[in-house]
Design a protein around this motif. Structure first.
Motif, mmCIF file in Angstrom:
data_model
loop_
_atom_site.group_PDB
_atom_site.id
_atom_site.type_symbol
_atom_site.label_atom_id
_atom_site.label_comp_id
_atom_site.label_asym_id
_atom_site.label_seq_id
_atom_site.Cartn_x
_atom_site.Cartn_y
_atom_site.Cartn_z
ATOM 1 N N LEU A 1 0.850 -1.185 0.099
ATOM 2 C CA LEU A 1 0.013 0.039 0.051
ATOM 3 C C LEU A 1 0.866 1.140 0.070
ATOM 4 N N GLY A 2 0.545 2.352 -0.870
ATOM 5 C CA GLY A 2 1.002 3.816 -0.623
ATOM 6 C C GLY A 2 2.242 3.844 -1.261
ATOM 7 N N ARG A 3 2.837 4.962 -0.906
ATOM 8 C CA ARG A 3 3.975 5.617 -1.664
ATOM 9 C C ARG A 3 5.322 4.529 -1.253
ATOM 10 N N TYR A 4 5.185 4.182 -0.041
ATOM 11 C CA TYR A 4 6.287 3.389 0.457
ATOM 12 C C TYR A 4 5.843 1.731 0.643
ATOM 13 N N GLN A 5 4.792 1.478 -0.327
ATOM 14 C CA GLN A 5 4.527 0.114 -0.365
ATOM 15 C C GLN A 5 4.651 -0.746 0.812
ATOM 16 N N PHE A 6 3.863 -0.567 1.742
ATOM 17 C CA PHE A 6 3.678 -1.274 3.052
ATOM 18 C C PHE A 6 2.938 -2.409 3.058
ATOM 19 N N VAL A 7 3.614 -3.488 3.218
ATOM 20 C CA VAL A 7 2.756 -4.745 3.272
ATOM 21 C C VAL A 7 2.210 -4.785 4.668
ATOM 22 N N PRO A 8 1.402 -5.756 4.863
ATOM 23 C CA PRO A 8 0.726 -6.223 6.015
ATOM 24 C C PRO A 8 1.575 -6.429 7.175
ATOM 25 N N ALA A 9 2.666 -7.284 6.836
ATOM 26 C CA ALA A 9 3.716 -7.575 8.027
ATOM 27 C C ALA A 9 4.279 -6.396 8.724
ATOM 28 N N ALA A 10 4.746 -5.345 7.566
ATOM 29 C CA ALA A 10 5.488 -4.315 7.937
ATOM 30 C C ALA A 10 4.399 -3.388 8.908
ATOM 31 N N LEU A 11 3.354 -3.239 8.630
ATOM 32 C CA LEU A 11 2.176 -2.558 9.225
ATOM 33 C C LEU A 11 2.014 -2.958 10.866
ATOM 34 N N ARG A 12 2.105 -4.443 10.599
ATOM 35 C CA ARG A 12 2.053 -5.162 12.064
ATOM 36 C C ARG A 12 3.073 -4.803 12.916
ATOM 37 N N ASP A 13 4.309 -4.743 12.301
ATOM 38 C CA ASP A 13 5.631 -4.677 12.964
ATOM 39 C C ASP A 13 5.342 -3.380 13.727
ATOM 40 N N ILE A 14 4.745 -2.245 13.024
ATOM 41 C CA ILE A 14 4.971 -0.877 13.655
ATOM 42 C C ILE A 14 3.583 -0.692 14.518
ATOM 43 N N GLY A 15 2.705 -1.956 14.624
ATOM 44 C CA GLY A 15 1.655 -1.777 15.536
ATOM 45 C C GLY A 15 0.288 -0.999 14.816
ATOM 46 N N TRP A 16 0.226 -1.019 13.654
ATOM 47 C CA TRP A 16 -0.859 -0.142 12.982
ATOM 48 C C TRP A 16 -1.837 -1.064 12.688
ATOM 49 N N MET A 17 -1.330 -2.454 12.520
ATOM 50 C CA MET A 17 -2.489 -3.440 12.053
ATOM 51 C C MET A 17 -2.285 -4.679 13.075
ATOM 52 N N ASP A 18 -3.450 -5.287 13.380
ATOM 53 C CA ASP A 18 -3.465 -6.311 14.526
ATOM 54 C C ASP A 18 -3.237 -7.580 13.242
ATOM 55 N N ALA A 19 -3.175 -8.767 14.249
ATOM 56 C CA ALA A 19 -3.155 -10.073 13.341
ATOM 57 C C ALA A 19 -4.146 -10.536 12.456
ATOM 58 N N SER A 20 -5.162 -9.836 12.789
ATOM 59 C CA SER A 20 -6.354 -10.239 11.966
ATOM 60 C C SER A 20 -6.851 -9.342 10.808
ATOM 61 N N GLY A 21 -5.923 -8.323 10.781
ATOM 62 C CA GLY A 21 -5.626 -7.424 9.429
ATOM 63 C C GLY A 21 -6.602 -6.084 9.924
ATOM 64 N N GLY A 22 -7.073 -5.932 11.335
ATOM 65 C CA GLY A 22 -7.759 -4.745 11.290
ATOM 66 C C GLY A 22 -6.849 -3.593 12.035
ATOM 67 N N TRP A 23 -7.051 -2.443 11.754
ATOM 68 C CA TRP A 23 -6.232 -1.235 11.744
ATOM 69 C C TRP A 23 -6.436 -0.754 13.349
ATOM 70 N N THR A 24 -5.227 -0.775 14.071
ATOM 71 C CA THR A 24 -5.374 -0.625 15.545
ATOM 72 C C THR A 24 -5.555 0.998 16.032
ATOM 73 N N THR A 25 -5.523 1.253 17.112
ATOM 74 C CA THR A 25 -5.812 2.705 17.957
ATOM 75 C C THR A 25 -4.644 3.707 17.078
ATOM 76 N N ALA A 26 -3.588 3.006 17.065
ATOM 77 C CA ALA A 26 -2.377 3.731 16.448
ATOM 78 C C ALA A 26 -2.821 4.502 15.287
ATOM 79 N N ALA A 27 -3.371 3.580 14.371
ATOM 80 C CA ALA A 27 -3.572 4.202 12.967
ATOM 81 C C ALA A 27 -4.664 5.004 13.034
ATOM 82 N N GLN A 28 -5.770 4.585 13.911
ATOM 83 C CA GLN A 28 -6.990 5.363 14.068
ATOM 84 C C GLN A 28 -6.852 6.774 14.341
ATOM 85 N N ARG A 29 -5.650 6.822 15.279
ATOM 86 C CA ARG A 29 -5.363 8.389 15.930
ATOM 87 C C ARG A 29 -5.087 9.329 14.624
ATOM 88 N N LEU A 30 -4.516 8.713 13.417
ATOM 89 C CA LEU A 30 -4.620 9.360 12.198
ATOM 90 C C LEU A 30 -5.538 9.272 11.178
#
Length: 256
Positions: A101-130
């Motif tokens: 996804l996006g300009r930097y081509q984030f894969v789900p594993a990368a988004l999970r690693d930074i805490g923006w996506m949970d194991a089920s693929g949902g977007w976390t509070t950290a992402a929702q704040r933005l």
């Protein structure tokens, strides 16, 4: 009786000669007309030219990544990922094959690693704040993607630091093709962005300890990808994205 003596004739008065004089004097010949000479006027020094007042340059709006740390590094990442070639500077891009996804081509594993996506693929509070609640809102928000990139780079720095990889900054290694590569922090972070910190570490162990060990086609492809980033980002300055390190850098102290 004696006769009276006649009085002598009176001399004519001067005015009596005016008409005679006027008749006997030739008329005056007028002289050629001469231009009237104006008196010279003292002039002071020429006034200095009034300098033109420069108009303040209009502020040029920064593109989203240009307002971030490591702007040139981020630009080159997007160019390497080929996302910068797409509309909206690649922010709206979704790779149909990998799902990145996006300009930097984030894969789900990368988004999970930074805490923006949970194991089920949902977007976390950290992402929702933005304002990110799904893929669409992530792709529609350059600000959110830049924030995710900052978190991702800081995370890769931490992993590389803990594994001892960053301690090799300044070391020169022999590449697969026999050339030389001098390791820099930014280049190693870029390689970790592309292939992960673990693959970078395995590559460095191979080149340092077992450079003649045979490689499978998959390993060689992965290592060549790592080398491409190590070479392609070696000339870029890079400052730590970890908040604590940025604070130390502003104070003039060593980075942790």
């Amino acid at each position: 009786m004696p006769q009276p003596v006649a009085a002598p004739a009176r001399a004519p008065k001067h005015r009596d000669f005016k008409q005679v004089l006027a008749r006997s004097t030739p008329p005056a010949i007028p002289s050629p007309t001469r231009p009237t000479i104006q008196p010279a006027i003292a002039r002071g020094p020429a006034p200095f030219a009034t300098p033109a007042v420069a108009r303040p340059a209009e502020a040029v709006a920064l593109r989203p990544w240009e307002a971030q740390p490591n702007a040139d590094f981020r630009r080159r990442i997007a160019e390497a990922e080929r996302s910068a070639e797409h509309r909206e500077e690649g922010y709206a891009l979704r790779n149909p094959v990998s799902g990145a996804l996006g300009r930097y081509q984030f894969v789900p594993a990368a988004l999970r690693d930074i805490g923006w996506m949970d194991a089920s693929g949902g977007w976390t509070t950290a992402a929702q704040r933005l304002g990110v609640t799904d893929e669409g809102s992530f792709l529609a928000s350059p600000a959110a993607q830049e924030a995710a990139m900052s978190a991702f780079l800081a995370r890769q720095e931490t992993i590389l630091d803990r594994g001892g990889t960053l301690s090799q900054v300044g070391v020169t290694i022999t590449a697969l093709d026999g050339g030389s590569i001098t390791l820099t922090e930014g280049a190693m972070v870029a390689a970790a962005h592309r292939r992960g910190a673990g693959m970078l570490a395995r590559y460095l162990v191979h080149r340092r300890d077992t450079p003649d060990a045979p490689l499978t086609p998959a390993q060689r492809s992965a290592f060549e990808s790592v080398e491409s980033r190590l070479r392609g980002f070696a000339d870029l300055a890079y400052v730590s994205e970890r908040p604590g390190n940025r604070m130390m850098a502003r104070r003039g102290g060593p980075a942790a």
